[in-house]
Scaffold this active site. Structure first.
Site, PDB file in Angstrom:
ATOM      1  N   HIS A 158      25.791  29.445  33.937  1.00 52.71           N
ATOM      2  CA  HIS A 158      24.609  28.579  33.848  1.00 52.71           C
ATOM      3  C   HIS A 158      23.781  28.639  35.123  1.00 52.71           C
ATOM      4  O   HIS A 158      22.557  28.524  35.078  1.00 52.71           O
ATOM      5  CB  HIS A 158      25.019  27.144  33.517  1.00 52.71           C
ATOM      6  CG  HIS A 158      25.371  26.944  32.077  1.00 52.71           C
ATOM      7  ND1 HIS A 158      25.001  25.846  31.346  1.00 52.71           N
ATOM      8  CD2 HIS A 158      26.057  27.725  31.204  1.00 52.71           C
ATOM      9  CE1 HIS A 158      25.433  25.941  30.093  1.00 52.71           C
ATOM     10  NE2 HIS A 158      26.091  27.082  29.993  1.00 52.71           N
TER      11      HIS A 158
ATOM     12  N   SER B 215      21.580  26.686  42.412  1.00 51.15           N
ATOM     13  CA  SER B 215      20.639  25.594  42.097  1.00 51.15           C
ATOM     14  C   SER B 215      21.267  24.601  41.123  1.00 51.15           C
ATOM     15  O   SER B 215      20.915  23.422  41.117  1.00 51.15           O
ATOM     16  CB  SER B 215      19.323  26.147  41.527  1.00 51.15           C
ATOM     17  OG  SER B 215      19.566  26.996  40.429  1.00 51.15           O
TER      18      SER B 215
ATOM     19  N   ASP C 284      42.247  36.452  27.872  1.00 49.49           N
ATOM     20  CA  ASP C 284      42.641  37.707  27.229  1.00 49.49           C
ATOM     21  C   ASP C 284      41.641  38.059  26.126  1.00 49.49           C
ATOM     22  O   ASP C 284      40.620  37.387  25.976  1.00 49.49           O
ATOM     23  CB  ASP C 284      44.065  37.570  26.657  1.00 49.49           C
ATOM     24  CG  ASP C 284      44.157  36.435  25.642  1.00 49.49           C
ATOM     25  OD1 ASP C 284      43.110  35.844  25.276  1.00 49.49           O
ATOM     26  OD2 ASP C 284      45.285  36.120  25.217  1.00 49.49           O
TER      27      ASP C 284
ATOM     28  N   HIS D 110      34.716  32.774  26.298  1.00 54.54           N
ATOM     29  CA  HIS D 110      35.146  31.720  25.367  1.00 54.54           C
ATOM     30  C   HIS D 110      36.608  31.888  24.945  1.00 54.54           C
ATOM     31  O   HIS D 110      37.065  31.200  24.035  1.00 54.54           O
ATOM     32  CB  HIS D 110      34.215  31.683  24.151  1.00 54.54           C
ATOM     33  CG  HIS D 110      32.837  31.177  24.476  1.00 54.54           C
ATOM     34  ND1 HIS D 110      31.800  31.164  23.563  1.00 54.54           N
ATOM     35  CD2 HIS D 110      32.318  30.655  25.618  1.00 54.54           C
ATOM     36  CE1 HIS D 110      30.716  30.660  24.137  1.00 54.54           C
ATOM     37  NE2 HIS D 110      30.995  30.355  25.383  1.00 54.54           N
TER      38      HIS D 110
END
Ligand code: HEM
Ligand SMILES: *[C@@H]1O[C@H](CO)[C@@H](O)[C@H](O)[C@H]1NC(C)=O
Length: 334
Positions: free
Chosen positions: A73, A83, A262, A202
């Site tokens: 992000h 930032s 993994d 993810h």
């Protein structure tokens, strides 16, 4: 005739010279970033950061997904300039945007703790940027969670600007199509393969139910469950995330090995077990399916592609030289 040849040669050599300069420029455009940037100013920076991150990781596993997502992000909004860490009294900083509000506090805490550890070394005090500490901490959490370890390029400077508007339209949403993802990632110099590899992040971490509830309850007038979602998995998700669930409930994004970095994420996609539309679509869209299959069948191929991609991610929009500053406090400009 002779003159003609002369002129052609001059043209040819100026083209050669031009392309030589161009390729020099292209290959050195990250020259200000280097793996040994702090060799003389803070030679122990890597071990100082690693110890602090390891201690934090032992306290809570969330350290890993929180730090990794924080880095992503940060880099997609104004470049990798820390930032995202800035806090503003107005409550209108990057981190207050709806797309950032779910960034877990443990990611911020990891950087703050690592910065404190670096600054306790008198040689290093106020010499290392928060942006570089976040890049190093990200490498460390990936390795701690069982993922690849890699060399981190350093020399980023910290930004002085943080706005809500900077976030708007610069972070991907879980309902994005492949085209939308590709447009956003390619605007930062990342290829579709880089995007597929980075989505492998993810394989650790959590999601709140609201991010995918439409897929399990009210996908379309024709089908309440998203047809690309494994039906058994969809029914399990309904158990964990019933209608009107407490909005604080978060579930593992990788249901098989949630704490291991993994390639199970890709094996899940092959079985229809991608949590977001933006995950599952990497397998259902024929343009990215082969890459998913490749990473699903080879953890080594995934690791290699992830290292390439996260190294490129770490170069996005960087400030170097005398741009920006070295922040004393990672949450405030100097
Ligand atoms: C490709 C487009 C992407 C989309 C649409 C997306 C979207 C999301 C969403 C909706 C969540 C759940 C947030 C919540 O409910 O709290 C999440 C979590 C997460 N994302 Fe992504 N993401 C993307 C790419 C990435 C990339 C490139 C990385 C890092 C390299 C990343 C790392 C993570 C991590 C580690 C978490 C878990 C955070 C935690 O447990 O605190 N994501 N992402
Ligand atoms: C759905 O997931 C289960 C494991 O949870 C798997 O055995 C099955 O093959 C999957 N179905 C499809 C269509 O991929």
């Amino acid at each position: 005739m002779g003159k003609q040849i002369m002129e052609n040669q001059t043209t040819t050599s100026s083209i050669l010279l031009f392309s030589l300069l161009l390729s020099l420029f292209l290959s050195t455009s990250y020259a200000q970033l280097s793996q040994n940037f702090y060799q003389s100013t803070c030679p122990n920076v890597e071990s100082l950061v690693r110890s602090a991150v390891t201690a934090k990781f032992r306290q809570t596993f969330v350290t890993a997904p929180a730090t990794l997502r924080l880095f992503f992000h940060d880099c997609f909004v104004r470049g990798c300039d820390a930032s995202v860490l800035l806090a503003l009294p107005s409550g209108a900083a990057e981190k207050d945007h709806p797309d950032d509000i779910s960034l877990a506090g443990d990611g911020f805490d990891t950087v703050i703790k690592a910065k404190a550890a670096v600054d306790r070394d008198p040689k290093c005090k106020n010499k290392v940027s928060c942006a570089d500490i976040l890049a190093l901490a990200t490498r460390d959490v990936v390795a701690l969670a069982g993922g690849p370890s890699y060399k981190v390029e350093l020399g980023r400077r910290d930004g002085r600007i943080s706005t809500l508007a900077g976030v708007q339209h610069n972070l991907p949403h879980p309902d994005f199509s492949l085209d939308q993802l590709n447009t956003m990632f390619s605007s930062h110099g990342l290829t579709q393969t880089d995007m597929v590899a980075l989505s492998g992040a993810h394989t650790i971490g959590f999601s709140h139910c609201s991010r995918f509830s439409k897929r399990i309850f009210n996908f379309s007038p024709r089908s309440r469950i998203d047809p690309t979602l494994n039906r058994t998995y969809a029914l399990q998700l309904r158990q964990m995330c019933p209608l009107n669930v407490d909005p604080r409930v978060a579930i593992n994004m990788d249901p098989t090995t949630p704490r291991i970095f993994d390639n199970a994420y890709y094996q899940n996609l092959v079985q229809g077990m991608g949590l977001f539309v933006s995950d599952q679509m990497l397998f259902t869209d024929s343009r990215s399916k082969a890459t998913v299959n490749q990473f699903a069948s080879s953890n080594a191929a995934f690791k290699q592609a992830f290292v390439t991609a996260i190294t490129k991610l770490g170069r996005v929009g960087i400030k170097t030289g005398n741009q920006g500053e070295i922040r004393r406090d990672c949450t405030a400009v100097n």
